[in-house]
Design an enzyme around this catalytic site. Structure first.
Site, PDB file in Angstrom:
ATOM      1  N   ASN A  93     -37.602 -71.704  11.239  1.00 58.77           N
ATOM      2  CA  ASN A  93     -37.173 -71.341   9.747  1.00 58.77           C
ATOM      3  C   ASN A  93     -38.149 -72.168   8.878  1.00 58.77           C
ATOM      4  O   ASN A  93     -38.180 -73.157   8.717  1.00 58.77           O
ATOM      5  CB  ASN A  93     -35.549 -71.722   9.653  1.00 58.77           C
ATOM      6  N   TRP A  94     -38.965 -71.351   8.252  1.00 58.06           N
ATOM      7  CA  TRP A  94     -40.015 -71.914   7.398  1.00 58.06           C
ATOM      8  C   TRP A  94     -39.367 -72.432   6.103  1.00 58.06           C
ATOM      9  O   TRP A  94     -40.219 -73.196   5.387  1.00 58.06           O
ATOM     10  CB  TRP A  94     -41.165 -71.080   7.148  1.00 58.06           C
ATOM     11  N   LYS A  95     -38.356 -72.153   5.716  1.00 59.54           N
ATOM     12  CA  LYS A  95     -37.739 -72.278   4.364  1.00 59.54           C
ATOM     13  C   LYS A  95     -38.892 -72.186   3.392  1.00 59.54           C
ATOM     14  O   LYS A  95     -39.453 -71.107   3.485  1.00 59.54           O
ATOM     15  CB  LYS A  95     -37.272 -73.880   4.402  1.00 59.54           C
ATOM     16  N   HIS A 140     -27.122 -69.822   5.654  1.00 52.29           N
ATOM     17  CA  HIS A 140     -27.630 -71.082   6.043  1.00 52.29           C
ATOM     18  C   HIS A 140     -27.022 -72.050   5.192  1.00 52.29           C
ATOM     19  O   HIS A 140     -26.811 -71.745   4.153  1.00 52.29           O
ATOM     20  CB  HIS A 140     -29.260 -70.928   5.691  1.00 52.29           C
ATOM     21  N   GLU A 150     -28.013 -74.398   3.367  1.00 51.86           N
ATOM     22  CA  GLU A 150     -28.781 -74.625   2.225  1.00 51.86           C
ATOM     23  C   GLU A 150     -28.312 -73.468   0.899  1.00 51.86           C
ATOM     24  O   GLU A 150     -28.180 -73.731  -0.106  1.00 51.86           O
ATOM     25  CB  GLU A 150     -30.246 -74.781   2.087  1.00 51.86           C
ATOM     26  N   GLU A 152     -25.177 -74.882  12.992  1.00 52.12           N
ATOM     27  CA  GLU A 152     -26.060 -76.011  12.537  1.00 52.12           C
ATOM     28  C   GLU A 152     -25.056 -77.025  11.752  1.00 52.12           C
ATOM     29  O   GLU A 152     -24.612 -76.824  10.710  1.00 52.12           O
ATOM     30  CB  GLU A 152     -26.900 -75.267  11.387  1.00 52.12           C
ATOM     31  N   GLY A 195     -32.220 -81.375   8.750  1.00 58.41           N
ATOM     32  CA  GLY A 195     -33.469 -82.005   7.987  1.00 58.41           C
ATOM     33  C   GLY A 195     -33.443 -83.524   7.919  1.00 58.41           C
ATOM     34  O   GLY A 195     -34.011 -84.315   7.017  1.00 58.41           O
ATOM     35  N   SER A 225     -32.423 -80.828  13.248  1.00 53.84           N
ATOM     36  CA  SER A 225     -33.352 -81.590  13.753  1.00 53.84           C
ATOM     37  C   SER A 225     -33.859 -81.439  15.205  1.00 53.84           C
ATOM     38  O   SER A 225     -33.874 -82.511  15.858  1.00 53.84           O
ATOM     39  CB  SER A 225     -32.815 -83.096  13.434  1.00 53.84           C
ATOM     40  N   GLY A 265     -36.257 -75.921  11.957  1.00 58.86           N
ATOM     41  CA  GLY A 265     -36.682 -75.979  10.558  1.00 58.86           C
ATOM     42  C   GLY A 265     -38.118 -76.879  10.458  1.00 58.86           C
ATOM     43  O   GLY A 265     -39.213 -76.329  10.982  1.00 58.86           O
ATOM     44  N   GLY A 266     -38.028 -78.129  10.385  1.00 59.05           N
ATOM     45  CA  GLY A 266     -39.183 -79.086  10.009  1.00 59.05           C
ATOM     46  C   GLY A 266     -40.263 -78.957  11.130  1.00 59.05           C
ATOM     47  O   GLY A 266     -41.347 -78.485  10.915  1.00 59.05           O
TER      48      GLY A 266
HETATM   49  C1  PEP Z   1     -32.789 -75.381   9.581  1.00 59.26           C
HETATM   50  O1  PEP Z   1     -33.222 -75.390   8.507  1.00 59.26           O
HETATM   51  O2  PEP Z   1     -32.037 -74.309   9.921  1.00 59.26           O
HETATM   52  C2  PEP Z   1     -32.787 -76.694  10.245  1.00 59.26           C
HETATM   53  C3  PEP Z   1     -32.323 -76.691  11.539  1.00 59.26           C
HETATM   54  O3  PEP Z   1     -33.893 -77.248   9.767  1.00 59.26           O
HETATM   55  P1  PEP Z   1     -34.364 -78.950  10.568  1.00 59.26           P
HETATM   56  O4  PEP Z   1     -34.796 -78.556  11.998  1.00 59.26           O
HETATM   57  O5  PEP Z   1     -35.687 -79.412   9.967  1.00 59.26           O
HETATM   58  O6  PEP Z   1     -33.304 -79.804  10.538  1.00 59.26           O
END
Ligand code: PEP
Length: 248
Positions: A9-11, A94, A96, A165, A171, A209, A230-231
């Site tokens: 997930n590049w956000k 998501h 967010e 999640e 994050g 994470s 994500g990251g």
């Molecule tokens: C996400 O945005 O779905 C996510 C899991 O982010 P991260 O891996 O950065 O926690």
């Protein structure tokens, strides 16, 4: 067998140049990658990524979709528009979006419905906040979020992907332990089993994470079928390492 599914997930990250460079690095070292994978990119870059991903084993994903079919919904992108760019997966719900855009369980369920109707697999995100976990509400929250999607999608429910999640892990560098993740994934699987005879087909991903160091232990759990990342998906060596771990 479900096989592992790893989704980046590049956000709201990237640029034409950065996307091309990340993808070049990913494809340069993909010899030992056999798992299913996709990257969910900002809508503006779908055309670029459709072209760059053609002929590769990485599928294209979007990060959101409108709950409406078409019409006067300024700024929104419909499922059929996503389909025009060969989008295979679309994240819905998501945390967010739930948090910053006040998306309700009902809205998320409608988005999943739109995606399915367009032949796109919705990746339905569920997860509890830290306060909810500390109050012992984790199962209640994730079951409520998934129930809305089950209710709206009936017999199509085996076509979705679920991503557990925990909001407190996204994050933040905090990760659910493999045991914590498995416990919730088993609850979600049991809920799906009540709704469909094909619950064993549904991939339930962990997100929060996940990184190159913790992926193996999380992916070793019975009901953890992959990751929503994500990251770490923005760093080619890290994402590749996780793809290879998932391919073992
Ligand atoms: C996400 O945005 O779905 C996510 C899991 O982010 P991260 O891996 O950065 O926690």
């Amino acid at each position: 067998m479900r096989g592992k599914l790893m989704i980046g997930n590049w956000k709201m990250n990237g640029s034409l140049a950065a996307n091309a460079s990340l993808l070049t690095d990913l494809l340069a070292d993909s010899v030992d990658v056999y798992c299913r994978s996709a990257v969910c990119v900002p809508s503006l870059y779908l055309a670029q990524m459709q072209s760059l991903l053609t002929g590769t084993s990485i599928a294209l994903g979007a990060q959101d979709v409108s709950a409406h079919e078409d019409g006067a919904y300024t700024g929104e992108v419909s499922a059929t528009m996503l389909r025009d760019f060969a989008v295979r997966y679309c994240i819905v719900g998501h945390s967010e979006r739930r948090q910053y855009h006040a998306e309700s369980d009902m809205l998320v369920a409608s988005k999943a419905q739109r995606a399915l109707a367009a032949g796109i697999t919705p990746i339905v995100c569920v997860g509890e906040s830290l306060a909810e976990r500390e109050a012992g509400q984790t199962e209640v929250v994730v079951k409520r979020q998934l129930a809305a999607v089950i209710h709206a999608n009936g017999h199509c429910i085996s076509e979705i992907v679920v991503a557990y999640e925990p909001v407190w892990a996204i994050g933040t560098g905090l990760t659910a332990t493999p045991e914590q993740a498995q416990k919730v994934h088993a609850v979600l699987r049991a809920q799906l089993q009540v709704a469909t005879a094909h619950a064993d087909r549904v991939s339930i991903l962990y997100g929060g994470s996940m990184n190159a160091a913790n992926a193996a232990d999380l992916l070793a759990q019975t009901d953890v079928d992959g990751g929503l990342i994500g990251g770490a998906a923005l760093k080619a060596p890290d994402f590749l390492s996780m793809l290879k771990t998932a391919s073992r």
